[in-house]
Design a protein around this motif. Structure first.
Motif, PDB file in Angstrom:
ATOM      1  N   LEU A 123       0.865  -1.180   0.000  1.00  0.00           N
ATOM      2  CA  LEU A 123       0.000   0.000   0.000  1.00  0.00           C
ATOM      3  C   LEU A 123       0.891   1.216   0.000  1.00  0.00           C
ATOM      4  O   LEU A 123       1.586   1.504   0.982  1.00  0.00           O
ATOM      5  CB  LEU A 123      -0.906   0.008   1.241  1.00  0.00           C
ATOM      6  N   SER A 124       0.935   1.918  -1.139  1.00  0.00           N
ATOM      7  CA  SER A 124       1.776   3.108  -1.268  1.00  0.00           C
ATOM      8  C   SER A 124       0.878   4.340  -1.343  1.00  0.00           C
ATOM      9  O   SER A 124      -0.343   4.263  -1.158  1.00  0.00           O
ATOM     10  CB  SER A 124       2.650   2.992  -2.515  1.00  0.00           C
ATOM     11  N   GLN A 125       1.504   5.465  -1.618  1.00  0.00           N
ATOM     12  CA  GLN A 125       0.747   6.716  -1.701  1.00  0.00           C
ATOM     13  C   GLN A 125      -0.211   6.705  -2.896  1.00  0.00           C
ATOM     14  O   GLN A 125      -1.151   7.508  -2.941  1.00  0.00           O
ATOM     15  CB  GLN A 125       1.715   7.895  -1.813  1.00  0.00           C
ATOM     16  N   SER A 126       0.017   5.782  -3.843  1.00  0.00           N
ATOM     17  CA  SER A 126      -0.852   5.736  -5.018  1.00  0.00           C
ATOM     18  C   SER A 126      -1.835   4.573  -4.966  1.00  0.00           C
ATOM     19  O   SER A 126      -2.548   4.340  -5.937  1.00  0.00           O
ATOM     20  CB  SER A 126       0.003   5.619  -6.293  1.00  0.00           C
ATOM     21  N   GLY A 127      -1.861   3.801  -3.882  1.00  0.00           N
ATOM     22  CA  GLY A 127      -2.859   2.760  -3.743  1.00  0.00           C
ATOM     23  C   GLY A 127      -2.243   1.389  -3.590  1.00  0.00           C
ATOM     24  O   GLY A 127      -1.043   1.233  -3.341  1.00  0.00           O
ATOM     25  N   TYR A 128      -3.130   0.333  -3.759  1.00  0.00           N
ATOM     26  CA  TYR A 128      -2.705  -1.047  -3.612  1.00  0.00           C
ATOM     27  C   TYR A 128      -1.978  -1.524  -4.860  1.00  0.00           C
ATOM     28  O   TYR A 128      -2.297  -1.113  -5.975  1.00  0.00           O
ATOM     29  CB  TYR A 128      -3.921  -1.965  -3.392  1.00  0.00           C
ATOM     30  N   VAL A 129      -1.013  -2.438  -4.630  1.00  0.00           N
ATOM     31  CA  VAL A 129      -0.355  -3.097  -5.741  1.00  0.00           C
ATOM     32  C   VAL A 129       0.300  -4.371  -5.200  1.00  0.00           C
ATOM     33  O   VAL A 129       0.744  -4.422  -4.046  1.00  0.00           O
ATOM     34  CB  VAL A 129       0.697  -2.183  -6.410  1.00  0.00           C
ATOM     35  N   ASP A 130       0.324  -5.414  -6.026  1.00  0.00           N
ATOM     36  CA  ASP A 130       1.003  -6.646  -5.636  1.00  0.00           C
ATOM     37  C   ASP A 130       2.513  -6.435  -5.680  1.00  0.00           C
ATOM     38  O   ASP A 130       3.030  -5.773  -6.591  1.00  0.00           O
ATOM     39  CB  ASP A 130       0.600  -7.781  -6.591  1.00  0.00           C
TER      40      ASP A 130
END
Length: 743
Positions: A123-130
């Motif tokens: 979970l980064s500043q731009s949202g979820y990602v695998d």
């Protein structure tokens, strides 16, 4: 008016005074220069320390701010506790907003993201990602393998999601939940570019430079790259919490260049001053040495020149000429005195050997007068000779050649001094490697008490040397003679005493023998005793000890020479060896050790018959015990073989033991074990174990009996004991053996 010698010397040393003053001024400036450099380096160190502290404090503040936000915001903990649909979007949005606020508030932070281990979601500043769809998978896997949390990472390349290019950052990863959770990580990325701007604001690029290296030694920041000027590194500081290295110094070395220019000017001034001083000293010295030069010319003219020697130089060195002339004179005098003394010693020694040997005695009186060995005293009424010999050659072999010569020199002078204390004139010389002869001049005819007095004198010399030099000597005292031509007779008598060292003893000085030497050794007188000793030994009788005492007593009574005693004892040992040879290997080895370095060598090193008696008694006792043991062993070999047959027939008896055998064959268990090992080179328990294991193998290979039954058949009470013994002998269990042979 002509100057006096005092004024000339004063003006000669005046330039030296100027030179010393110049050097002192030069040294003072060098000290000031060095202090300036030291202060510059100290100021640079303080500035670098401030930069390092500022960077360290700024990164620490950023770290604690992020960790404080995580600790106070429960949405982060919920992120790790719940996943997928269980974690609402509004909570994810709250975490993203929290990370954005941190990035906006802390200017050095480039980005922040959190990683959840159980589903590898980021979970980064731009949202979820695998995680596997990002460029951070390798970094996350690397920090996951570390047992201990590390600090700030070395510079690495970071590419955010949806970004086209990567750029350098330093990262800090911390396990969550705080402090040592294992659910995931939060990663803080610090922009290297923003860090450089921070350091730029703390340095003056025109005067100094700063370099920063991370923990891997990678250059993070270098303000000196923008200029090609020469730089001087002055300070290096290690930031412990960051594990970064801060290096700094002066750009272009401007301050150092100014200092160096001034230093070079002073160096040139100093060298010029020294040169002028040297030239002035050379000039004034040449003027003052003119009278001395004229004197040296006269000395040179008087120097002898050989046919093969080169002619003197046109302008020789006056002081060197004087020094050479004095050295030549001293060397000639020293060489002459040394050669004269060496020739005198050689002639005295040759005269001494001639007197002791009774050779070339026609002009002995004239030679004594010319060589003066008694140093002034020439009139004696009688003469007597002492012969002293070092008891063991080993006492000299441990010393170097120089140490041996020094010891002999000391012994010669010690004996002369001891004689001088008794108001006697003595002349000492070494006639061989270990023998010293002392010629004593007596100023009056010997009386009836003289032999005893000479004996006491020899004892005093012996005691003093033994106490102070730790050296044991044997002294022989010859009879007194009235003529120089008869001195060799006294020496022969004294030397004869030394050949009877064993029978006379060496703890005290010995006197010359008062009877004539036997015409020859009558060895047949001792062979009968030798035969009796060997026969008693062979028959295991105890009387051989008394026979040995009789033999040694006869040696002492007959006052045999040392070599005769050595020869007779070797004959006795050879006779005993021939009698017992071949009985057993142990006895053969025992006799083999009597050769070089063994008993015979020890006998020859002995000081007296008492020491020889102790050596022979000890060795013969040991040999006698071996001989007796061998005889007893032979008588029990038949019994041991019967014991072996009994064991092979009764191995299945669980009560079979040493005690059982002891009762069965009427011998002690300990002795039975000893004889068993001597005969078969194996302990009783090992023999029994191997026999039972061998029988067990046959039963395992040829029958289907259980291991418990086999254990009972071969004499073991249970399968556990049988299995332990079987594995110790074969390296495997009984079951493994059966599987190996019957798969």
């Amino acid at each position: 008016m002509k100057r006096s010698w005092y004024s000339r010397m004063l003006f000669s040393y005046f330039p030296v005074f100027l030179l010393v003053v110049s050097v002192l001024i030069f040294l003072a400036f060098m000290i000031i220069t060095e202090l300036s450099r030291s202060e510059t380096q100290k100021a640079n160190y303080i500035s670098t320390s401030y930069i390092a502290d500022t960077v360290e404090r700024t990164l620490s503040d950023a770290q604690f701010s992020v960790l404080d936000e995580i600790e106070n915001n429960y949405a982060y903990n919920d992120f790790f506790d719940k996943s997928g649909a269980a974690f609402p979007d509004d909570r994810s949005y709250e975490i993203v907003q929290s990370m954005n606020r941190l990035v906006e508030r802390i200017s050095l932070i480039d980005s922040i993201y959190i990683y959840r281990s159980k589903d590898r979601q980021v979970l980064s500043q731009s949202g979820y990602v695998d995680l596997d769809l990002t460029h951070e998978a390798a970094y996350i896997d690397q920090i996951s393998q570390q047992q201990v949390q590390s600090g700030w990472s070395p510079v690495r390349m970071y590419q955010p999601r949806n970004a086209k290019a990567e750029y350098p950052v330093v990262s800090l990863a911390r396990r969550l939940p705080i402090p040592l959770g294992s659910d995931g990580y939060i990663v803080i990325n610090i922009s290297v570019y923003r860090l450089e701007r921070l350091v730029d604001g703390l340095t003056n690029g025109e005067l100094s430079f700063v370099r920063i290296k991370d923990s891997a030694g990678t250059l993070m920041y270098d303000s000196s790259q923008a200029s090609g000027d020469d730089i001087r590194k002055l300070s290096t500081i290690q930031a412990e919490s960051l594990d970064w290295t801060f290096e700094s110094g002066l750009r272009a070395g401007r301050l150092f260049d100014w200092i160096s220019v001034i230093s070079y000017v002073w160096i040139v001034i100093g060298l010029v001053t020294i040169s002028l001083g040297v030239l002035y000293i050379i000039y004034i010295t040449r003027r003052n040495y003119r009278p001395i030069k004229q004197l040296m010319v006269r000395i040179q003219a008087l120097q002898p020149h050989g046919k093969n020697e080169p002619a003197a130089a046109a302008n020789p060195d006056e002081l060197a000429l004087m020094h050479t002339a004095l050295d030549s004179l001293v060397q000639l005098t020293t060489d002459y005195e040394r050669e004269r003394y060496e020739n005198l010693m050689i002639q005295r020694r040759q005269l001494f050997l001639d007197i002791m040997g009774g050779e070339r005695l026609k002009d002995v009186q004239d030679r004594l007068t010319a060589l003066d060995p008694f140093e002034g005293t020439r009139e004696f009424d009688a003469f007597v000779v002492f012969a002293a010999e070092i008891n063991t050659a080993d006492e000299l072999k441990v010393l170097s050649r120089q140490e041996q010569n020094l010891l002999k020199f000391a012994l010669t002078h010690v004996i002369s001094d001891l004689m001088a204390e008794k108001q006697l004139q003595a002349w000492s010389e070494w006639v061989s490697g270990q023998r010293l002869a002392v010629l004593i001049g007596l100023r009056r005819q010997p009386s009836e008490d003289s032999p005893q007095q000479l004996l006491e004198l020899a004892k005093g010399c012996h005691s003093w040397i033994l106490d102070n030099l730790r050296l044991s000597l044997t002294f022989g005292v010859g009879h007194s003679v009235n003529r120089l031509q008869d001195i060799h007779l006294s020496y022969t008598a004294a030397a004869g005493v030394l050949s009877h060292r064993l029978s006379l003893g060496t703890e005290i000085a010995a006197v010359h023998m008062d009877r004539q030497e036997e015409p020859g050794l009558q060895s047949y007188k001792y062979f009968d005793n030798f035969t009796r000793l060997v026969r008693e030994f062979r028959l295991s009788g105890e009387n051989w000890r008394s026979r040995l005492e009789e033999i040694l007593s006869s040696f002492r009574k007959d006052r045999l020479k040392d070599e005769e005693i050595y020869m007779l004892l070797e004959v006795m040992l050879q006779a005993l060896e021939q009698e017992l040879k071949g009985i057993s290997e142990t006895l053969d080895r025992q006799f083999a050790l009597t050769g070089n370095g063994g008993l015979q060598e020890q006998i020859r090193k002995s000081k007296d018959l008492e020491e020889i008696r102790e050596l022979l008694t000890g060795w013969l006792n040991e040999t006698y015990h071996v001989y007796v043991s061998v005889n007893e062993l032979k008588s029990h070999r038949v019994m041991i073989k019967e014991v072996k047959h009994y064991i092979e027939g009764n191995y299945a008896n669980p009560d079979l033991s040493l005690n059982h055998l002891s009762e069965r064959f009427q011998i002690s268990g300990k002795y039975a074990s000893y004889l068993f090992k001597e005969e078969f080179n194996m302990k009783f328990v090992d023999f029994l174990a191997e026999l039972r294991v061998r029988k067990a193998k046959e039963l395992l290979d040829n029958t289907q009996d259980s291991i418990q039954d086999i254990a009972l058949q071969i004499g073991y009470a249970n399968a556990i004991t049988f299995g332990r013994v079987f594995k110790r002998v074969t390296g495997m269990t009984p079951g493994d053996h059966r599987k190996l042979n019957h798969p």
